[in-house]
Design a protein around this motif. Structure first.
Motif, short mmCIF file in Angstrom:
data_model
loop_
_atom_site.label_atom_id
_atom_site.label_comp_id
_atom_site.label_asym_id
_atom_site.label_seq_id
_atom_site.Cartn_x
_atom_site.Cartn_y
_atom_site.Cartn_z
N GLU A 200 3.93 0.29 7.39
CA GLU A 200 3.97 -0.40 8.30
C GLU A 200 5.58 -0.61 8.91
O GLU A 200 5.69 -0.75 10.20
CB GLU A 200 3.32 -1.74 8.02
N ALA B 25 0.61 -1.26 -0.04
CA ALA B 25 0.08 -0.16 0.08
C ALA B 25 0.70 1.12 -0.11
O ALA B 25 0.68 2.24 -0.69
CB ALA B 25 -0.93 0.05 1.11
N ALA B 26 1.74 1.37 0.96
CA ALA B 26 2.51 2.57 0.96
C ALA B 26 3.52 2.71 -0.27
O ALA B 26 3.66 3.94 -0.81
CB ALA B 26 3.52 2.40 2.30
N GLY C 227 -9.57 -6.44 4.69
CA GLY C 227 -10.99 -6.26 4.89
C GLY C 227 -11.97 -7.42 4.47
O GLY C 227 -12.95 -7.10 3.74
N VAL D 23 14.80 -8.18 -2.70
CA VAL D 23 15.72 -7.29 -2.40
C VAL D 23 16.68 -8.09 -1.30
O VAL D 23 16.03 -8.45 -0.26
CB VAL D 23 15.48 -6.06 -2.18
N PHE E 132 -4.32 1.55 6.78
CA PHE E 132 -4.05 1.74 5.28
C PHE E 132 -4.01 3.35 5.12
O PHE E 132 -3.21 4.01 4.41
CB PHE E 132 -5.20 1.35 4.17
N GLU F 8 9.74 -5.65 -6.07
CA GLU F 8 8.50 -6.60 -5.09
C GLU F 8 8.99 -7.78 -5.01
O GLU F 8 9.19 -8.42 -6.14
CB GLU F 8 7.18 -6.23 -5.66
N LYS F 9 8.96 -8.53 -4.11
CA LYS F 9 9.50 -9.76 -4.04
C LYS F 9 8.38 -10.93 -4.38
O LYS F 9 8.63 -11.92 -4.96
CB LYS F 9 9.88 -10.16 -2.63
N ASN G 221 -10.82 -2.44 3.96
CA ASN G 221 -11.19 -1.33 4.51
C ASN G 221 -10.38 -0.26 4.17
O ASN G 221 -9.35 0.07 5.15
CB ASN G 221 -11.27 -1.81 6.05
P1 FAD Z 1 2.79 -4.28 2.96
O1 FAD Z 1 1.51 -3.84 2.42
O2 FAD Z 1 3.10 -5.17 3.82
O3 FAD Z 1 3.89 -4.30 1.79
C1 FAD Z 1 5.11 -4.57 1.97
C2 FAD Z 1 5.59 -5.28 0.51
O4 FAD Z 1 6.84 -5.39 0.41
C3 FAD Z 1 4.84 -6.56 0.35
O5 FAD Z 1 4.18 -6.65 -0.97
C4 FAD Z 1 6.15 -7.37 0.50
O6 FAD Z 1 6.05 -8.61 -0.33
C5 FAD Z 1 7.38 -6.46 -0.10
N1 FAD Z 1 8.35 -6.80 0.72
C6 FAD Z 1 9.04 -7.60 1.64
N2 FAD Z 1 10.10 -7.79 1.77
C7 FAD Z 1 10.62 -7.51 0.38
C8 FAD Z 1 12.19 -7.75 -0.18
N3 FAD Z 1 13.16 -7.96 0.64
N4 FAD Z 1 12.15 -7.17 -1.30
C9 FAD Z 1 11.08 -6.74 -2.09
N5 FAD Z 1 9.87 -6.56 -1.57
C10 FAD Z 1 9.71 -6.99 -0.31
N6 FAD Z 1 -5.40 -2.30 7.39
C11 FAD Z 1 -6.58 -1.70 7.19
O7 FAD Z 1 -6.33 -0.41 7.13
N7 FAD Z 1 -7.69 -1.99 6.72
C12 FAD Z 1 -8.05 -3.39 6.44
O8 FAD Z 1 -8.87 -3.90 6.03
C13 FAD Z 1 -6.73 -4.26 6.60
N8 FAD Z 1 -6.87 -5.55 6.66
C14 FAD Z 1 -5.86 -6.21 6.75
C15 FAD Z 1 -6.13 -7.86 6.82
C16 FAD Z 1 -4.87 -8.81 7.13
C17 FAD Z 1 -5.33 -10.15 6.82
C18 FAD Z 1 -3.68 -8.13 7.36
C19 FAD Z 1 -2.69 -9.22 7.64
C20 FAD Z 1 -3.45 -6.57 7.44
C21 FAD Z 1 -4.74 -5.76 7.15
N9 FAD Z 1 -4.53 -4.43 7.33
C22 FAD Z 1 -5.47 -3.70 7.09
C23 FAD Z 1 -3.24 -3.92 7.68
C24 FAD Z 1 -2.56 -3.34 6.45
O9 FAD Z 1 -2.71 -4.56 5.47
C25 FAD Z 1 -1.15 -3.08 6.36
O10 FAD Z 1 -1.09 -2.14 7.49
C26 FAD Z 1 -0.48 -2.35 5.16
O11 FAD Z 1 -0.54 -3.35 4.31
C27 FAD Z 1 0.95 -2.03 5.30
O12 FAD Z 1 1.13 -1.46 4.03
P2 FAD Z 1 2.74 -1.34 3.72
O13 FAD Z 1 2.95 -0.82 2.11
O14 FAD Z 1 3.62 -0.71 4.90
O15 FAD Z 1 3.24 -2.90 3.89
#
Ligand code: FAD
Length: 396
Positions: free
Chosen positions: A369, A14-15, A47, A137, A382, A34-35, A52
């Motif tokens: 996160e 997401a971020a 959600g 990575v 999110f 992206e891995k 959500n």
């Molecule tokens: P992530 O979405 O985790 O993305 C990180 C990405 O980095 C991943 O795609 C991963 O594969 C990639 N990555 C990791 N290591 C490496 C590497 N070494 N090299 C390359 N790529 C890599 N939040 C809400 O607000 N609403 C919801 O409805 C909600 N539902 C959820 C349901 C579930 C089951 C879960 C587990 C979480 C939920 N959350 C929800 C929380 C939300 O998903 C996270 O807070 C959000 O996805 C964080 O975004 P991010 O981009 O920081 O990390």
């Protein structure tokens, strides 16, 4: 696209996607590594498949962080209404479920597709975003103001690097503490990560509540100073449900969790019932307020099996007090395997709250996160991913 980039973003979650889209639309050439085999996997499962995607009331008070002021700037500059406007510009239908939680009417896939389209739009303004999947990575080096990133045996370089690899919640989906290792490599502090929005486990005598596994009730759950009026669910291993997931983020091992089983009652409710219906039993009056199986087990544990008229006022007052603050001492949590998010992460003290750039390492950013900012259950996480992604995307 050539291998010359203004910025490399690690993680197409997401971020990372939001950050890439914003930087690309400001004319930057961005590579997202992206891995996984496809982007936005956590968005897709979020959600219950309907994502959500925000909470209309999201504000700094809905987040846990070592510095409660840190999230203010980014959240104020990119609000839930901004994200909603984006969703509406793509004609994505949505609804409010409860407590300001906004969900897609259709599927979470629409959110991922929208973010990818936002990335593609950057070409119209001279920017570019390439999302490269199956690119894990494994190492990063920093020399002469450039970051060299190793993924699948290939090295790419750029003057800016964004850590957007999330936290270790749900390792089954490939989540790891990679962000923390990288931060430490660059001398940034990491606040000890803990599983959050996670079911709590019970042991000892409290295991008796197992008998009512599957029963849920509207309660007020509390841990320390935090309390949440929502449903609690008894499970085979302990406690879950929205109110418990919420307080799990605040709970620390060894502490008690309090549950008010009678949030609607006040004053001398049981004494009033004794006067009004002296032939009733504790079990029968509790059954009016709570699911039968829960009422039965609570009445049994309180040990009052006579008619209310025969119970002393003192005993009924004590019973009511206990029902208003039943304490459990969880043996633990179900861990990262079941945690929706992670509390802790890259210390906010290391980052600019305006740009998410590391103060010690110019050109290095951390968002989403991976950072020590954790939202409540209900779309807040999110919203932090979008807001911190935009803050870094604009600064790149
Ligand atoms: P992530 O979405 O985790 O993305 C990180 C990405 O980095 C991943 O795609 C991963 O594969 C990639 N990555 C990791 N290591 C490496 C590497 N070494 N090299 C390359 N790529 C890599 N939040 C809400 O607000 N609403 C919801 O409805 C909600 N539902 C959820 C349901 C579930 C089951 C879960 C587990 C979480 C939920 N959350 C929800 C929380 C939300 O998903 C996270 O807070 C959000 O996805 C964080 O975004 P991010 O981009 O920081 O990390």
């Amino acid at each position: 696209m050539s291998d010359s980039f203004d910025a490399i973003i690690l993680g197409a979650g997401a971020a990372g996607l939001m950050c890439a889209a914003r930087a690309g639309q400001l004319g930057k050439r961005v590579l997202v590594l992206e891995k996984a085999e496809k982007p936005g996997k956590k968005i897709l499962i979020s959600g219950g498949g309907r994502c959500n995607f925000t909470n209309i009331g999201a504000g700094p008070a809905n987040y846990l962080s070592g510095n409660p002021h840190f999230a203010k700037s980014a959240l104020a500059r990119y609000t839930p209404r901004d994200f909603l406007a984006l969703i509406e510009s793509y004609d994505i239908a949505w609804h409010e479920k409860t407590l300001g939680q906004l969900f897609c009417d259709g599927s979470s896939k629409q959110i991922v597709e929208m973010l990818l389209e936002e990335c593609a739009q950057s070409r119209k303004v001279g920017g570019d975003v390439e999302v490269r999947c199956n690119a894990e990575v494994t190492a990063v080096e920093h020399e002469d103001g450039r970051f060299a990133v190793m993924a699948n045996g290939q090295i790419v370089t750029a003057p800016a690097l964004v850590i957007a690899t999330g936290g270790p919640s749900i390792p089954k989906m490939g989540a790891t503490g990679f962000a923390y290792d990288l931060a430490r490599q660059f001398g940034l502090k990491v606040v000890e990560p803990r599983p959050a929005l996670v079911p709590l486990t019970l042991g000892g005598e409290e295991l008796l509540f197992r008998e009512i596994s599957g029963v849920s009730a509207p309660v007020v759950a509390s841990a320390g100073k935090a309390s949440f009026p929502e449903a609690a669910l008894f499970t085979h291993r302990g406690l879950s449900g929205p109110s418990i997931l919420q307080i799990s983020s605040y709970w620390k091992p060894g502490e008690e969790v309090g549950i008010d089983f009678l949030p609607q009652s006040s004053g001398d409710w049981l004494l009033d019932r004794k006067r009004e219906t002296p032939r009733a039993t504790l079990r029968s009056v509790l059954r009016e307020a709570l699911p039968d199986r829960l009422a039965d087990i609570l009445a049994e544990k309180l040990g009052i099996d006579t008619e209310l008229g025969n119970a002393s006022d003192k005993a009924l007052r004590a019973a009511q007090e206990r029902l208003k603050r039943w304490t459990f001492r969880p043996s633990g949590t179900e861990g990262f395997a079941k945690a929706e998010v992670t509390v802790g992460g890259i210390s906010t003290a290391e980052l600019s709250s305006k740009t998410m750039e590391a103060k010690k390492v110019p050109g290095l950013f951390a968002i989403g996160e991976a950072v020590d900012v954790t939202g409540w259950l209900g779309g807040y996480n999110f919203q932090w991913a979008w807001a911190s992604g935009v803050a870094a995307g604009e600064a790149l």
